[in-house]
Write a protein that holds these residues in place. Structure first.
Motif, short mmCIF file in Angstrom:
data_model
loop_
_atom_site.label_atom_id
_atom_site.label_comp_id
_atom_site.label_asym_id
_atom_site.label_seq_id
_atom_site.Cartn_x
_atom_site.Cartn_y
_atom_site.Cartn_z
N PHE A 155 16.52 -8.02 -7.01
CA PHE A 155 15.61 -7.58 -8.07
C PHE A 155 16.34 -7.48 -9.39
O PHE A 155 15.85 -7.95 -10.42
N TRP A 156 17.53 -6.86 -9.40
CA TRP A 156 18.25 -6.65 -10.66
C TRP A 156 18.84 -7.95 -11.19
O TRP A 156 18.90 -8.15 -12.40
N ARG A 157 19.25 -8.83 -10.30
CA ARG A 157 19.73 -10.15 -10.76
C ARG A 157 18.57 -10.88 -11.43
O ARG A 157 18.72 -11.44 -12.52
N ASP A 158 17.42 -10.91 -10.76
CA ASP A 158 16.25 -11.59 -11.33
C ASP A 158 15.82 -10.92 -12.64
O ASP A 158 15.43 -11.60 -13.60
N HIS A 159 15.89 -9.60 -12.68
CA HIS A 159 15.50 -8.85 -13.87
C HIS A 159 16.36 -9.25 -15.07
O HIS A 159 15.84 -9.55 -16.15
N LYS A 160 17.67 -9.27 -14.87
CA LYS A 160 18.58 -9.65 -15.97
C LYS A 160 18.37 -11.10 -16.37
O LYS A 160 18.32 -11.41 -17.56
N SER A 161 18.24 -11.98 -15.40
CA SER A 161 18.07 -13.40 -15.72
C SER A 161 16.75 -13.64 -16.44
O SER A 161 16.68 -14.45 -17.37
N SER A 162 15.70 -12.95 -16.02
CA SER A 162 14.41 -13.16 -16.69
C SER A 162 14.47 -12.70 -18.14
O SER A 162 13.87 -13.33 -19.02
N LYS A 163 15.22 -11.65 -18.41
CA LYS A 163 15.35 -11.18 -19.79
C LYS A 163 16.17 -12.17 -20.63
O LYS A 163 15.80 -12.45 -21.78
N VAL A 164 17.23 -12.71 -20.08
CA VAL A 164 18.01 -13.71 -20.81
C VAL A 164 17.16 -14.96 -21.05
O VAL A 164 17.12 -15.50 -22.16
N ASN A 165 16.44 -15.40 -20.03
CA ASN A 165 15.54 -16.55 -20.19
C ASN A 165 14.46 -16.28 -21.23
O ASN A 165 14.05 -17.18 -21.96
N ALA A 166 13.98 -15.04 -21.29
CA ALA A 166 12.91 -14.68 -22.22
C ALA A 166 13.33 -14.81 -23.68
O ALA A 166 12.49 -15.03 -24.54
N ILE A 167 14.63 -14.69 -23.95
CA ILE A 167 15.10 -14.89 -25.32
C ILE A 167 14.70 -16.29 -25.78
O ILE A 167 14.14 -16.48 -26.87
N ARG A 168 14.97 -17.27 -24.96
CA ARG A 168 14.63 -18.67 -25.27
C ARG A 168 13.12 -18.87 -25.29
O ARG A 168 12.56 -19.40 -26.25
N THR A 169 12.47 -18.44 -24.21
CA THR A 169 11.04 -18.66 -24.07
C THR A 169 10.26 -18.04 -25.22
O THR A 169 9.41 -18.68 -25.84
N LYS A 170 10.52 -16.78 -25.50
CA LYS A 170 9.80 -16.06 -26.56
C LYS A 170 9.96 -16.76 -27.89
O LYS A 170 8.98 -17.01 -28.60
N ASN A 171 11.18 -17.11 -28.24
CA ASN A 171 11.43 -17.76 -29.53
C ASN A 171 10.80 -19.14 -29.62
O ASN A 171 10.19 -19.48 -30.63
N LEU A 172 10.92 -19.93 -28.56
CA LEU A 172 10.37 -21.28 -28.62
C LEU A 172 8.85 -21.28 -28.64
O LEU A 172 8.24 -22.08 -29.36
N ILE A 173 8.22 -20.39 -27.88
CA ILE A 173 6.75 -20.32 -27.93
C ILE A 173 6.29 -19.86 -29.30
O ILE A 173 5.36 -20.43 -29.88
N GLU A 174 6.93 -18.84 -29.85
CA GLU A 174 6.54 -18.35 -31.17
C GLU A 174 6.67 -19.42 -32.24
O GLU A 174 5.85 -19.50 -33.16
N LYS A 175 7.68 -20.27 -32.14
CA LYS A 175 7.93 -21.31 -33.15
C LYS A 175 7.14 -22.59 -32.91
O LYS A 175 7.10 -23.45 -33.77
N SER A 176 6.51 -22.71 -31.75
CA SER A 176 5.77 -23.94 -31.45
C SER A 176 4.39 -23.91 -32.10
O SER A 176 3.86 -22.85 -32.45
N ASP A 177 3.82 -25.10 -32.25
CA ASP A 177 2.47 -25.22 -32.79
C ASP A 177 1.42 -25.20 -31.68
O ASP A 177 0.29 -24.79 -31.90
N ILE A 178 1.81 -25.66 -30.53
CA ILE A 178 0.91 -25.75 -29.38
C ILE A 178 1.78 -25.74 -28.12
O ILE A 178 2.94 -26.12 -28.16
N ALA A 179 1.21 -25.31 -27.01
CA ALA A 179 1.92 -25.33 -25.73
C ALA A 179 1.11 -26.13 -24.72
O ALA A 179 -0.12 -26.17 -24.78
N VAL A 180 1.82 -26.76 -23.81
CA VAL A 180 1.21 -27.40 -22.65
C VAL A 180 1.75 -26.64 -21.45
O VAL A 180 2.97 -26.50 -21.30
N ILE A 181 0.85 -26.15 -20.61
CA ILE A 181 1.26 -25.32 -19.49
C ILE A 181 0.82 -25.97 -18.20
O ILE A 181 -0.37 -26.09 -17.93
N ARG A 182 1.80 -26.42 -17.42
CA ARG A 182 1.57 -27.19 -16.21
C ARG A 182 1.66 -26.30 -14.98
O ARG A 182 2.62 -25.54 -14.80
N PHE A 183 0.64 -26.41 -14.14
CA PHE A 183 0.62 -25.74 -12.85
C PHE A 183 0.57 -26.80 -11.77
O PHE A 183 -0.36 -27.60 -11.74
#
Length: 145
Positions: free
Chosen positions: A56-84
């Motif tokens: 849990f704590w490993r995933d928690h830390k990694s998700s927060k580090v990943n969120a730095i990238r994700t949050k910034n890139l989504i905020e700076k993008s004009d549009i997103a494509v989300i694939r499921f």
């Protein structure tokens, strides 16, 4: 205008490459960004901050580090494509869709008709739903031209 498109979601097929190549072939003014798509690297993103005894704590830390990238890139993008995809549950992609919706960021969902029902809320907030990467390219062609 150069558009920035964030490509979120499933990492086990070549849908990203299909969209990138399709937009390049069409000469669209689009720049693509995405989260880290190397599963092992993403899982280990927080390991530099110290070893954890519980996953849990490993995933928690990694998700927060990943969120730095994700949050910034989504905020700076004009549009997103989300694939499921249909093979794995992409909870992170659903979170990205929710983040886009909260920001008022337009997004396109990309998935098979077989999972329309479980994604009804995600699709309801999307600006478009596509089943094939080529459809996404056509939507982008219309939007950026």
């Amino acid at each position: 205008m150069q558009w920035t498109v964030y490509l979120s979601g499933e990492i086990h097929t070549d849908w990203r490459e299909q969209i990138i190549e399709g937009c390049a072939a069409a000469g669209l003014p689009v720049n693509f960004v995405s989260p880290v798509t190397d599963h092992a690297a993403s899982d280990a993103a927080g390991d530099v901050l110290g070893e954890e005894g519980k996953s849990f704590w490993r995933d928690h830390k990694s998700s927060k580090v990943n969120a730095i990238r994700t949050k910034n890139l989504i905020e700076k993008s004009d549009i997103a494509v989300i694939r499921f995809g249909d093979k794995y549950k992409q909870w992170n992609a659903a979170f990205d869709a929710g983040f886009c919706a909260a920001l008022g960021k337009p997004y396109i969902t990309l998935h098979d008709e077989s999972i329309v029902h479980p994604l009804k809320e995600v699709d309801a907030a999307a600006m478009a739903w596509a089943e094939e990467p080529a459809q996404v390219v056509e939507v982008l062609r219309y939007v950026v031209s």
